[in-house]
Design an enzyme around this catalytic site. Sequence first.
Site, mmCIF file in Angstrom:
data_model
loop_
_atom_site.group_PDB
_atom_site.id
_atom_site.type_symbol
_atom_site.label_atom_id
_atom_site.label_comp_id
_atom_site.label_asym_id
_atom_site.label_seq_id
_atom_site.Cartn_x
_atom_site.Cartn_y
_atom_site.Cartn_z
ATOM 1 N N THR A 29 0.841 -1.200 0.000
ATOM 2 C CA THR A 29 0.000 0.000 0.000
ATOM 3 C C THR A 29 0.873 1.245 0.000
ATOM 4 O O THR A 29 2.071 1.160 -0.291
ATOM 5 C CB THR A 29 -0.994 -0.032 1.192
ATOM 6 N N ASN A 30 0.311 2.412 0.301
ATOM 7 C CA ASN A 30 1.092 3.652 0.339
ATOM 8 C C ASN A 30 0.581 4.537 1.477
ATOM 9 O O ASN A 30 -0.340 4.172 2.196
ATOM 10 C CB ASN A 30 1.015 4.375 -1.017
ATOM 11 N N ARG A 31 1.160 5.720 1.616
ATOM 12 C CA ARG A 31 0.919 6.576 2.775
ATOM 13 C C ARG A 31 -0.313 7.463 2.678
ATOM 14 O O ARG A 31 -0.524 8.304 3.552
ATOM 15 C CB ARG A 31 2.129 7.484 2.998
#
Length: 227
Positions: free
Chosen positions: A33-35
């Site tokens: 995933t990402n931030r």
Amino acid sequence: INQRLTPQDMVGLTVLVTAGPTREPLDPVRYLTNRSSGKMGYALARMAALRGARVVLVSGPTHLEPPTPVETIQVETAAEMHDAVIRYAHSADLIIKAAAVSDYRPESISTQKIKKQAENLVIPLQKNPDILAELGRRKGQQQILVGFAAETHDLDRYARNKLSSKNLDLLVANDVTLPGAGFDCNTNIVRIFAADGSVEALPQMDKNKVASEILHRTIKLLRTHRG
Ligand code: CTP
Ligand code: CA
């Protein structure tokens, strides 16, 4: 934020907003995933609803409360986001893609937990569909399409490139290395690139205010497109 104090200038419009990250599973206990926090997209959905629009929010996993007068569709993967967006896109006057879609997903999802073995592990990844580019290819005459870009370097060059290659009306870019513009922040510092070649640099402001500024510009574009 009070509805009485908000201009009711989006009544009759359907707005599709995407927000948050996507989550790409690798095995039953892990994902890529990402931030992205989803705050910018949720602010856009909330502000558009306050201005009287019918809003559909397609959201990846976030910790945020869904805005109340908004139809929210929760998704996990880029493929699920793609399907939800395509389902609603044709009925939208305005589409704003604030989601941080994972560019890649694990090529295969292991049904069992991957066990620790060799010193080095390589995980093959497969490119995800570019949802925004697809929307740009099939964009209707009357539809306004807005993209986002979080960059760490060469912001102007990448922003202009995304604006034209994805056939967008506006591209909202922010430099995530600036304090006050990063992930999970309540403020943002954006530059808004338009298809006519203009660019506006907005000062640091609350994400609700950034959302209002973006919506204001999309309403002007909708008016000029429709005469
Ligand atoms: N986007 C999308 N589908 C993808 C990747 C991105 O719809 N598979 C959308 C994002 O929601 C955003 C815009 O495209 O509105 C720009 O995303 P960004 O990650 O900045 O651009 P990319 O084209 O993916 O290029 P790169 O990550 O290499 O900068
Ligand atoms: Ca990307």
